[in-house]
Write an enzyme that holds these catalytic residues in place. Structure first.
Site, PDB file in Angstrom:
ATOM      1  N   SER A 154       0.847  -1.187   0.000  1.00 48.44           N
ATOM      2  CA  SER A 154       0.000   0.000   0.000  1.00 48.44           C
ATOM      3  C   SER A 154       0.885   1.240   0.000  1.00 48.44           C
ATOM      4  CB  SER A 154      -0.855  -0.017   1.273  1.00 48.44           C
ATOM      5  OG  SER A 154      -1.471   1.221   1.495  1.00 48.44           O
ATOM      6  N   TYR A 167      -2.413  -1.372  10.264  1.00 49.08           N
ATOM      7  CA  TYR A 167      -2.430  -1.553   8.800  1.00 49.08           C
ATOM      8  C   TYR A 167      -1.036  -1.292   8.227  1.00 49.08           C
ATOM      9  CZ  TYR A 167      -4.019  -1.071   3.933  1.00 49.08           C
ATOM     10  OH  TYR A 167      -4.195  -1.215   2.569  1.00 49.08           O
TER      11      TYR A 167
END
Ligand SMILES: NC(=O)c1ccc[n+]([C@@H]2O[C@H](COP(=O)([O-])OP(=O)(O)OC[C@H]3O[C@@H](n4cnc5c(N)ncnc54)[C@H](O)[C@@H]3O)[C@@H](O)[C@H]2O)c1
Length: 310
Positions: A154, A167
């Protein structure tokens, strides 16, 4: 082609190859599955969402050119299931050429509000899911004349955002794992691409577990106006597989975050975070969260998952 980086990798002709896509029922995974199918790939679509896989199968079988599509209900965090999945796919398809470890979940909460149960869950899906995929499919990928792995990290595997400790931890780990594995794979016929998407218009924000619904709503509104279509992200990822690109940035935010971190490794992170907070119009929520952080962690108020021991 051989360059100073090593032999050229990638799967130039995807038609007829066998692709495994995790998280294939929705979002980027679904767009990847559709695009690979359109290129003539045989497909093993993997997801927790068994109904979603059924929909995908109905949609794609009509458009096929006689390829084989199999669907596999599986939780990528479940080690035993993933161990069974690899031979199950090979029994149906005979080989595996492309593995896309795409399944992932979002999570939005400050560190004091992040319980260890939530840590286990997100690490299980976002990190163990990728490791399980690589671990159990590697012996089959190694048998193929040419094979490729794609791991979804990401933008938050490049930039550390507040509210994203869990995350970001998983996505930085996917990046580190992938970059080290890429080096190990240099002398083999297996290529690898690690992908760092910015905002892609999928269900990820709506499906994200978080402790501030207002914040998620504002992020969701920003996504509606600005996020890249998943079909475009999928096309870029597939192009990177054909070219054997080791690292792929998807969407302008990822280029911006990457640029700032290279230019100023420490200050660049702060500049990105400040810009993102302004862009998402969440300055007030950020201030509220900083106050909460102090209250829960320092003053021991309610909501401190650390004091609850979980
Ligand atoms: N959309 C974005 O803005 C964005 C940005 C950066 C990175 N990513 C990454 O891209 C990947 C795909 O995200 P998306 O936006 O398409 O999300 P999405 O929520 O639209 O789709 C994710 C899919 O993964 C499946 N899934 C979730 N947990 C699973 C599990 N344990 N086992 C098997 N399948 C599971 C879901 O059922 C769903 O079909 C994720 O790894 C995500 O972290 C997305």
């Amino acid at each position: 082609m051989v360059s100073w980086l090593g032999p050229g990798k990638g799967i130039r002709v995807l038609g007829g190859k066998v692709a495994v896509v995790t998280g294939a029922a929705n979002g980027i995974g679904r767009a990847l599955a559709s695009a690979l199918w359109a290129k003539g790939c045989h497909l093993a679509a993997v997801d927790l969402d068994c109904d979603g896989l059924g929909n995908l199968q109905r949609e794609l079988t009509d458009k096929g050119r006689g390829q084989l599509l199999t669907t596999h209900c599986a939780d990528v965090a479940d080690r035993e299931r993933m161990q069974r999945l690899a031979p199950e796919v090979v029994e149906a398809h005979g080989a595996v050429h492309l593995l896309i470890n795409n399944a992932g979940i979002g999570y939005e909460a400050a560190f004091p509000q992040t319980s260890l149960k939530d840590w286990d869950h997100i690490v299980g899906v976002n990190l163990w899911g990728v490791i399980h995929g690589c671990h159990f499919f590697m012996p089959y990928l190694a048998k193929a004349e040419r094979a490729h792995i794609v791991n979804l990290s990401s933008l938050f595997g490049i930039v550390g955002m507040p509210g994203q400790t869990a995350y970001s931890a998983t996505k930085f780990a996917v990046r580190g794992f992938s970059e080290a594995l890429f080096e190990e794979l240099r002398a083999t016929s297996i290529g690898l691409t690690v992908v760092h998407p910015g905002a892609v218009a999928t269900n990820i924000i709506d499906a994200t577990k978080g402790d501030d619904p207002e914040l998620l709503q504002r992020v969701s509104r920003w996504y509606e106006r600005n996020a890249m279509r998943p079909e475009k992200a999928a096309a870029l990822i597939i192009h990177s597989v054909e070219k054997g690109t080791p690292r792929l940035l998807v969407a302008a935010e990822s280029y911006f975050g990457d640029f700032l971190r290279r230019l100023m490794p420490t200050a660049g992170n702060k500049l990105f975070v400040d810009a993102a907070i302004r862009l998402l119009s969440v300055e007030d929520l950020r201030a509220k969260r900083s106050k909460q952080w102090r209250e829960t962690m320092v003053e021991g108020g309610p909501g401190n998952s650390h004091q609850r021991g979980i």
